[in-house]
Design an enzyme around this catalytic site. Structure first.
Site, mmCIF file in Angstrom:
data_model
loop_
_atom_site.group_PDB
_atom_site.id
_atom_site.type_symbol
_atom_site.label_atom_id
_atom_site.label_comp_id
_atom_site.label_asym_id
_atom_site.label_seq_id
_atom_site.Cartn_x
_atom_site.Cartn_y
_atom_site.Cartn_z
ATOM 1 N N LYS A 1 0.834 -1.203 0.000
ATOM 2 C CA LYS A 1 0.000 0.000 0.000
ATOM 3 C C LYS A 1 0.866 1.249 0.000
ATOM 4 C CE LYS A 1 -3.919 -1.867 2.656
ATOM 5 N NZ LYS A 1 -4.971 -1.672 1.634
ATOM 6 N N ARG B 1 -10.199 -11.655 1.950
ATOM 7 C CA ARG B 1 -11.025 -12.733 1.375
ATOM 8 C C ARG B 1 -10.300 -14.071 1.430
ATOM 9 N NH1 ARG B 1 -11.412 -9.486 -4.185
ATOM 10 N NH2 ARG B 1 -11.108 -7.780 -2.692
#
Ligand code: BES
Ligand code: ZN
Ligand code: ZN
Length: 486
Positions: free
Chosen positions: A266, A340
């Site tokens: 990020k 996920r």
């Protein structure tokens, strides 16, 4: 802070400040004598969260009267009671008031409002200042009394329930406040275990070896980059006498103690906030604490996959293919879509443990923040009946939620050239493809997914709540289990 109920006439309630509500365009005529002047001055309009303090109110034992604007009366619900209790508490605490009374007049002295007042006071009281040497609030409120003159006997239970839920939500906020160096997956598991022991829940922590034996390749792939070992936290509540053929609710929460993005790293700006990437897991731990006390009619199992998502020489790479517990293979296109991946194995494991209904909560996508902002939780459901149950629980909890689409048609975006599934589906509908990915692992079990990326954190202090972690979800999960009818 002590929270109690008082059924005496309100004039006899001894406290440093008594909070009374006033609605828009409707002066509160019960306190004419004390409030005549402030009403005449035009200072009190009844707008929501408008607070006016009057000293030495005549005819009352209370030392002060706080007139709390409650907005239009036809829009007034327990959600407003909750927020007003918090706003009043924060306002008075700043003025070093130590004991507070809050009057719920007879129209609003139901169990729902009493619970909400207790919750709101506890939520307003919480400050994320554990690591401040000089506390913002060296001031302490000792006592918060809900005044229900002549109220029903069942209100004591309602107060106890509000206390349990408010404390549980604050536990969630405490956990989310902890920075990643103070709360690793191992330490999160320790906290969960401590809570379970104190509250009489069963607790099992699966370590890396156990997860390897079981075949949780999707979860373990995310953990590879970190020196901190992963943990799968399992907390169980079983009712004393479960009904035959009862549902078994599974609460699955994302527990990424820090999300750097991994190799798909990020940007630095704002990355510090990614300590909140375990807010879903923390919400499940909080909910289980309350449920241990409130004893719902059905068995409830919480599963929190806890990992740290780091880059490093052992980290998984884009293009890596992992095999999930369900047997499906996943091509990891982007290591930042890690939530996920860990939830996939936790959902499969929940089914193996016998959960018949599943709900998960996760700070899953930036996409849901774009879609719904910071107001509504994004809700996705594979089953309409389960969706209704969750929406009703959320409505009663005063937690806003908006159902999002989950059409098959989006599934093409998750196609991989080399594996059964890719872990990302591109930018369009990013929260939807994330949910569809999870649905592959919930399979036929009725399942709801809550994307709380936009709602688990407050960027600015509200009148009723400090900025930082909100503890969103806890109240909905508690209601869902408590109100379950098979
Ligand atoms: N934890 C983040 C989700 C997130 C992002 C929450 C921004 C709050 C603000 C999640 O693990 C993530 O990084 N998701 C990616 C997915 C993408 C790579 C498909 C995202 O949303 O950008
Ligand atoms: Zn991520
Ligand atoms: Zn994440």
């Amino acid at each position: 802070m002590q929270i109690n109920l008082d059924r005496k006439p309100v004039a006899a309630l001894e406290c440093d400040a008594l909070v009374v509500l006033t609605f828009e365009g409707k002066p509160n005529d019960r306190f004419k004598e004390a409030l005549g002047e402030v009403y005449a001055s035009g200072e009190v309009t009844g707008k929501l969260f408008e607070l006016t303090l009057v000293h030495h109110p005549p005819g009352l034992k209370a030392k002060r009267l706080l007139v709390a604007g409650a907005g239009p009366i036809d829009k007034f619900t327990a959600a407003e009671t909750r927020r007003l209790a918090g706003a009043a508490l924060r306002h008075l605490k700043a003025k070093a008031v130590r004991s507070i009374g809050m009057l719920l007049e007879s129209r609003f002295d139901s169990a729902e409002h009493v619970s909400a007042a207790a919750e709101g006071a506890l939520l307003g009281d919480y400050e994320p200042d554990r690591y401040k040497s000089e506390k913002k609030d060296t001031k302490v409120v000792d006592r918060f009394t809900v005044s229900v003159p002549g109220g029903d006997a069942d209100l004591d239970l309602a107060l106890a329930r509000g206390r349990a839920v408010g404390e549980a939500q604050n536990l969630t906020r405490e956990l989310v406040t902890e920075p990643a160096n103070k709360l690793t997956p191992t330490l999160l598991a320790d906290c969960a275990r401590q809570m379970a022991v104190a509250q009489g829940l069963e607790c099992e922590i699966l370590d890396r070896d156990r997860m390897q034996q079981l075949g949780m390749g999707s979860l373990l792939g995310v953990a590879k980059g970190s020196a901190e070992p992963p943990a799968l936290i399992v907390l169980r509540y079983r009712p004393a006498a479960p009904a035959a053929g009862s549902a078994h609710l599974g609460l699955v929460g994302k527990g990424v103690t820090f999300d750097t993005g991994g190799i798909s790293i990020k940007a630095a700006d704002g990355m510090e906030k990614m300590k909140y990437d375990m807010a879903g897991g923390a919400a499940m731990i909080g909910a289980m604490r309350a449920l241990a006390q409130l004893k719902p009619p059905i068995p409830v199992t919480a599963l929190i996959p806890a990992v740290e998502n780091m880059p490093g020489s052992r980290a998984q790479r884009p293009g890596d293919i992992v095999t999930a517990l369900s047997g499906k293979t996943i091509e990891v296109i982007n290591t930042d879509a890690e939530g996920r991946l860990i939830l996939a194995d936790a959902l499969t494991y929940a089914r193996k443990l016998g959960c018949t209904h599943l709900i998960d909560a996760a700070t899953l996508t930036g996409s849901i923040v774009v879609a719904l902002g910071h107001i509504n939780i994004g809700m996705f459901a594979s089953d309409d009946r389960m969706a209704e149950r969750v929406l009703e629980a959320a409505r009663l909890a005063g937690e806003k939620m908006w159902r999002m689409p989950l059409d098959e048609d989006y599934k093409d975006q998750l196609k991989s050239t080399f594996a059964d599934l890719a872990n990302v589906g591109g930018r369009p509908g990013g929260a939807i493809t994330a949910a569809l990915f999870l649905r592959e692992f919930a399979e036929q079990t009725p399942w709801v997914h809550l994307d709380i990326a936009g709602t688990a954190w407050l960027d600015d202090t509200k009148p009723y709540m400090a900025k930082g972690p909100t503890g969103v979800g806890v109240r909905t999960f508690v209601n869902l289990a408590m109100n379950w009818r098979n």
